[in-house]
Design a protein around this motif. Structure first.
Motif, PDB file in Angstrom:
ATOM      1  N   ASN A   1       3.104  17.305   9.841  1.00  0.00           N
ATOM      2  CA  ASN A   1       4.385  18.055   9.609  1.00  0.00           C
ATOM      3  C   ASN A   1       5.575  17.538   8.777  1.00  0.00           C
ATOM      4  OD1 ASN A   1       2.517  20.307  10.278  1.00  0.00           O
ATOM      5  ND2 ASN A   1       3.802  20.638  11.940  1.00  0.00           N
ATOM      6  N   TYR A   2       5.823  16.311   9.430  1.00  0.00           N
ATOM      7  CA  TYR A   2       6.900  15.597   8.955  1.00  0.00           C
ATOM      8  C   TYR A   2       6.904  15.224   7.378  1.00  0.00           C
ATOM      9  CZ  TYR A   2      10.542  11.899   8.686  1.00  0.00           C
ATOM     10  OH  TYR A   2      11.474  11.006   8.375  1.00  0.00           O
ATOM     11  N   MET A   3       5.554  14.847   6.963  1.00  0.00           N
ATOM     12  CA  MET A   3       5.484  14.476   5.505  1.00  0.00           C
ATOM     13  C   MET A   3       4.681  15.508   5.048  1.00  0.00           C
ATOM     14  SD  MET A   3       6.808  11.928   3.894  1.00  0.00           S
ATOM     15  CE  MET A   3       6.887  10.666   5.269  1.00  0.00           C
ATOM     16  N   ASN A   4       4.980  16.666   5.277  1.00  0.00           N
ATOM     17  CA  ASN A   4       3.802  17.726   4.685  1.00  0.00           C
ATOM     18  C   ASN A   4       4.589  18.168   3.199  1.00  0.00           C
ATOM     19  OD1 ASN A   4       2.315  20.100   3.935  1.00  0.00           O
ATOM     20  ND2 ASN A   4       2.533  20.950   6.204  1.00  0.00           N
ATOM     21  N   PRO A   5       3.732  17.861   2.212  1.00  0.00           N
ATOM     22  CA  PRO A   5       4.023  18.141   0.919  1.00  0.00           C
ATOM     23  C   PRO A   5       4.342  19.723   0.633  1.00  0.00           C
ATOM     24  CG  PRO A   5       1.918  17.434   0.777  1.00  0.00           C
ATOM     25  CD  PRO A   5       2.261  17.265   2.259  1.00  0.00           C
ATOM     26  N   GLN A   6       3.827  20.505   1.526  1.00  0.00           N
ATOM     27  CA  GLN A   6       3.785  21.784   1.241  1.00  0.00           C
ATOM     28  C   GLN A   6       5.030  22.451   2.075  1.00  0.00           C
ATOM     29  OE1 GLN A   6       2.032  23.511  -0.864  1.00  0.00           O
ATOM     30  NE2 GLN A   6       0.994  21.184  -1.117  1.00  0.00           N
ATOM     31  N   GLY A   7       5.438  21.867   2.915  1.00  0.00           N
ATOM     32  CA  GLY A   7       6.640  22.236   3.756  1.00  0.00           C
ATOM     33  C   GLY A   7       8.062  22.169   3.068  1.00  0.00           C
ATOM     34  N   ALA A   8       8.805  23.039   3.738  1.00  0.00           N
ATOM     35  CA  ALA A   8      10.130  23.103   3.213  1.00  0.00           C
ATOM     36  C   ALA A   8      11.244  23.480   4.341  1.00  0.00           C
ATOM     37  CB  ALA A   8      10.418  24.071   2.124  1.00  0.00           C
ATOM     38  N   CYS A   9      12.578  23.201   4.470  1.00  0.00           N
ATOM     39  CA  CYS A   9      13.356  23.502   5.122  1.00  0.00           C
ATOM     40  C   CYS A   9      14.311  24.104   4.333  1.00  0.00           C
ATOM     41  CB  CYS A   9      14.032  22.354   5.924  1.00  0.00           C
ATOM     42  SG  CYS A   9      12.839  21.518   7.220  1.00  0.00           S
ATOM     43  N   LEU A  10      14.619  25.402   4.408  1.00  0.00           N
ATOM     44  CA  LEU A  10      15.452  26.216   3.826  1.00  0.00           C
ATOM     45  C   LEU A  10      16.716  26.531   4.154  1.00  0.00           C
ATOM     46  CD1 LEU A  10      12.639  28.944   2.458  1.00  0.00           C
ATOM     47  CD2 LEU A  10      13.531  26.877   1.094  1.00  0.00           C
ATOM     48  N   VAL A  11      16.854  26.335   5.537  1.00  0.00           N
ATOM     49  CA  VAL A  11      18.224  26.532   5.991  1.00  0.00           C
ATOM     50  C   VAL A  11      18.980  25.222   6.224  1.00  0.00           C
ATOM     51  CG1 VAL A  11      19.378  27.159   8.226  1.00  0.00           C
ATOM     52  CG2 VAL A  11      17.093  28.337   7.516  1.00  0.00           C
ATOM     53  N   ASP A  12      20.057  25.436   5.467  1.00  0.00           N
ATOM     54  CA  ASP A  12      21.247  24.262   5.424  1.00  0.00           C
ATOM     55  C   ASP A  12      21.906  24.291   6.914  1.00  0.00           C
ATOM     56  OD1 ASP A  12      23.432  22.521   5.328  1.00  0.00           O
ATOM     57  OD2 ASP A  12      23.647  22.808   3.217  1.00  0.00           O
ATOM     58  N   THR A  13      21.572  23.577   7.936  1.00  0.00           N
ATOM     59  CA  THR A  13      22.092  23.631   9.220  1.00  0.00           C
ATOM     60  C   THR A  13      23.333  23.249   9.184  1.00  0.00           C
ATOM     61  OG1 THR A  13      21.275  21.177   9.448  1.00  0.00           O
ATOM     62  CG2 THR A  13      19.638  22.749  10.208  1.00  0.00           C
ATOM     63  N   TRP A  14      24.044  22.495   8.377  1.00  0.00           N
ATOM     64  CA  TRP A  14      25.540  22.486   8.515  1.00  0.00           C
ATOM     65  C   TRP A  14      26.221  23.509   8.160  1.00  0.00           C
ATOM     66  CZ3 TRP A  14      29.275  22.660   4.549  1.00  0.00           C
ATOM     67  CH2 TRP A  14      30.510  22.115   4.741  1.00  0.00           C
ATOM     68  N   LYS A  15      25.666  24.316   7.018  1.00  0.00           N
ATOM     69  CA  LYS A  15      26.260  25.587   6.752  1.00  0.00           C
ATOM     70  C   LYS A  15      26.107  26.550   7.786  1.00  0.00           C
ATOM     71  CE  LYS A  15      26.195  25.104   1.704  1.00  0.00           C
ATOM     72  NZ  LYS A  15      25.358  25.660   0.439  1.00  0.00           N
ATOM     73  N   LEU A  16      24.958  26.434   8.609  1.00  0.00           N
ATOM     74  CA  LEU A  16      24.703  27.315   9.574  1.00  0.00           C
ATOM     75  C   LEU A  16      25.704  27.235  10.656  1.00  0.00           C
ATOM     76  CD1 LEU A  16      22.897  29.477  11.047  1.00  0.00           C
ATOM     77  CD2 LEU A  16      21.301  27.287  11.862  1.00  0.00           C
ATOM     78  N   GLU A  17      25.855  25.996  11.257  1.00  0.00           N
ATOM     79  CA  GLU A  17      26.823  25.340  12.246  1.00  0.00           C
ATOM     80  C   GLU A  17      28.158  25.887  11.924  1.00  0.00           C
ATOM     81  OE1 GLU A  17      26.812  24.835  16.023  1.00  0.00           O
ATOM     82  OE2 GLU A  17      25.230  23.815  14.920  1.00  0.00           O
ATOM     83  N   VAL A  18      28.684  25.503  10.872  1.00  0.00           N
ATOM     84  CA  VAL A  18      29.802  26.217  10.437  1.00  0.00           C
ATOM     85  C   VAL A  18      30.286  27.590  10.323  1.00  0.00           C
ATOM     86  CG1 VAL A  18      31.680  25.982   8.724  1.00  0.00           C
ATOM     87  CG2 VAL A  18      30.425  23.885   9.335  1.00  0.00           C
ATOM     88  N   ALA A  19      29.340  28.216  10.056  1.00  0.00           N
ATOM     89  CA  ALA A  19      29.392  29.847   9.632  1.00  0.00           C
ATOM     90  C   ALA A  19      29.300  30.473  10.952  1.00  0.00           C
ATOM     91  CB  ALA A  19      28.279  30.137   8.798  1.00  0.00           C
ATOM     92  N   THR A  20      28.166  30.115  11.830  1.00  0.00           N
ATOM     93  CA  THR A  20      28.188  30.670  13.291  1.00  0.00           C
ATOM     94  C   THR A  20      29.321  30.205  14.262  1.00  0.00           C
ATOM     95  OG1 THR A  20      26.424  29.019  13.796  1.00  0.00           O
ATOM     96  CG2 THR A  20      25.707  31.010  13.076  1.00  0.00           C
ATOM     97  N   GLY A  21      29.693  29.059  14.092  1.00  0.00           N
ATOM     98  CA  GLY A  21      30.859  28.401  14.639  1.00  0.00           C
ATOM     99  C   GLY A  21      31.995  29.219  14.349  1.00  0.00           C
ATOM    100  N   SER A  22      32.195  29.722  13.191  1.00  0.00           N
ATOM    101  CA  SER A  22      33.399  30.234  12.797  1.00  0.00           C
ATOM    102  C   SER A  22      33.418  31.648  13.346  1.00  0.00           C
ATOM    103  CB  SER A  22      33.522  30.337  11.216  1.00  0.00           C
ATOM    104  OG  SER A  22      33.766  28.816  10.919  1.00  0.00           O
ATOM    105  N   VAL A  23      32.364  32.235  13.151  1.00  0.00           N
ATOM    106  CA  VAL A  23      32.282  33.659  13.915  1.00  0.00           C
ATOM    107  C   VAL A  23      32.454  33.569  15.477  1.00  0.00           C
ATOM    108  CG1 VAL A  23      30.752  35.662  14.273  1.00  0.00           C
ATOM    109  CG2 VAL A  23      30.865  34.442  12.141  1.00  0.00           C
ATOM    110  N   ASN A  24      31.886  32.626  16.011  1.00  0.00           N
ATOM    111  CA  ASN A  24      32.289  32.388  17.525  1.00  0.00           C
ATOM    112  C   ASN A  24      33.599  32.255  17.724  1.00  0.00           C
ATOM    113  OD1 ASN A  24      31.161  32.081  20.067  1.00  0.00           O
ATOM    114  ND2 ASN A  24      30.758  29.993  19.920  1.00  0.00           N
ATOM    115  N   ILE A  25      34.504  31.477  16.948  1.00  0.00           N
ATOM    116  CA  ILE A  25      35.630  31.253  17.434  1.00  0.00           C
ATOM    117  C   ILE A  25      36.321  32.565  17.004  1.00  0.00           C
ATOM    118  CG2 ILE A  25      38.097  30.004  16.554  1.00  0.00           C
ATOM    119  CD1 ILE A  25      36.107  27.724  15.553  1.00  0.00           C
ATOM    120  N   ILE A  26      36.240  33.394  16.023  1.00  0.00           N
ATOM    121  CA  ILE A  26      36.656  34.697  15.735  1.00  0.00           C
ATOM    122  C   ILE A  26      36.558  35.665  16.912  1.00  0.00           C
ATOM    123  CG2 ILE A  26      36.563  36.773  14.306  1.00  0.00           C
ATOM    124  CD1 ILE A  26      35.995  34.714  11.844  1.00  0.00           C
TER     125      ILE A  26
END
Length: 424
Positions: A251-276
């Protein structure tokens, strides 16, 4: 060349080459990445004609893998010339990167905070039993949060001292890398789940504190945000990639695979809501306190008692900042141990701060002179003159709300409910 002279882009290139090489060497999953990069670099040096017949077959034999995996890697890099160039660069650069390790302070910090929080929660339970005579539902919810935090810390302690002790992937094996990814995913799921338990304990406490509608609707709305943010975090981390576990060999080199979630943006967004939501939780009871007929001193003390939770907000903000620095900073800033320390600190601080009101009520009951107050028994025993549950004062009324401190108010509610449950 010193490690400080190696740019972030060059370091990331070395990491990519090491991981791709470790993936290719399927028959050597217990061999360090630096050793495997050295092998592939020497192979290219000894076999410079990558267009020769049987070249991929020879490489497959070297790596103990299949022709399909070799062809997949060649397709990923475009041609062996490019991969040969970068593997040579990585092999020459790795000695200058050194062998950075995780900080050794996580375990002692984790042990101290665990013992301190355990003592606070035991005191909280004793306060409930002593004053109200029984433990409430939100106390058990917080206890569940403590158990989850304890489990998260134990997992971090084990991983930081084994598979991720060395921070550079060149010092790890492919199996180490997989364990690190598995533990990172499980921690990313366990963390928001723990946060939900801790925050819901506080929200349930506030909800039972008074029947004042603005307070209750505020707790319901905040609880909805807490659940939504936790679910978004859990599902986004769990299904960030297709296939869901891209580091599992093929799976690591799967040409058909894709990671659509930007984990940095995810962490910043959910972390900000957590702080709020942290901030909202600590300010929700303030308007209610201001409505009570208390002296200015009592109001300030009550607000400070509930407002110390701001410390958990600060710890959460520091954690989010450290994660950002780990992704986009220098190698010295990618110390996972420090991030784990602030994660555990945030969770334990929240539990300690959530327990302060009940501990203060215990002090007011047992040793009021320590806080310069009259005996809490004098405040609470007024309810003992009522011999039947329906003789209790109406806590929904403005009069009842205005005459009690937050601690006495919730104790009165508990005594009222206990007598109501035991009525004949």
């Amino acid at each position: 060349m010193a490690a400080t002279e190696i740019s972030i882009d060059d370091r990331n290139l070395v990491i990519e080459v090491v991981l791709d090489t470790q993936w290719l060497f399927e028959g050597f999953q217990k061999t360090k990445g630096s050793d495997l990069v050295g092998r592939i670099a020497r192979f290219f040096q000894s076999n410079p004609n990558w267009n020769a017949t049987g070249y991929n077959q020879k490489m497959a034999q070297l790596a103990g893998t299949s022709i399909d995996n070799v062809n997949l890697l060649e397709m990923y890099w475009g041609n062996w010339g490019r991969y040969s160039k970068y593997s040579k660069f990585a092999n020459e650069t790795i000695p200058y990167l050194g062998h950075p390790t995780q900080s050794q302070i996580f375990v002692p910090v984790y042990i101290v905070l665990s013992l301190l929080t355990f003592a606070v929660i035991v005191t909280r339970m004793y306060s409930r039993m002593t004053i109200a005579g029984f433990v409430r539902s939100y106390d058990y919810v917080l206890l569940g949060g403590f158990i989850l935090t304890l489990a998260l810390g134990m997992q971090n302690a084990i991983i930081l001292s084994t598979s991720t002790y060395y921070r550079g992937v060149w010092d790890k094996t492919w199996l180490d890398f997989q364990v690190e990814q598995d533990s990172s995913l499980s921690a990313s799921i366990l963390y928001p789940l723990t946060v939900v338990f801790i925050k819901f304990s506080l929200l349930l406490f506030y909800y039972n504190l008074s029947v004042w509608n603005p307070l209750r609707w505020a707790t319901i709305a905040t609880g909805f945000c807490v659940i939504a943010n936790a679910l978004a975090t859990i599902f986004a981390w769990s299904f960030q990639c297709n296939p869901t576990l891209p580091w599992k060999h093929q799976n690591y080199m799967n040409p058909q695979g894709a990671c659509l979630v930007d984990t940095w943006k995810l962490e910043v967004a959910t972390g900000s809501v957590n702080i709020i939501t942290d901030v909202l939780i600590w300010i929700i009871p303030i308007p209610m306190i201001w409505r009570m007929q208390l002296s200015l001193r009592e109001r300030i003390i009550s607000i400070i008692t509930l407002g110390v939770g701001a410390l958990a907000c600060i710890a959460c903000a520091i954690r989010v900042r450290l994660i950002n620095m780990a992704w986009y900073g220098s190698s010295d800033e990618s110390n996972a141990s420090i991030i784990c320390i602030w994660t555990i600190t945030e969770l334990y601080l929240a539990q300690i701060c959530a327990s302060i009101p009940s501990i203060r009520a215990l002090v007011l009951s047992k040793a009021p002179q320590l806080l310069g107050s009259e005996s809490a028994d004098r405040k609470e025993n007024v309810y003992d003159k009522y011999n039947h549950y329906d003789q209790f004062p109406d806590f929904a009324s403005q009069t009842s709300l205005d005459k009690s401190s937050p601690e006495v108010s919730v104790i009165a509610h508990e005594l009222f409910e206990k007598r109501a449950d035991n009525r004949v």
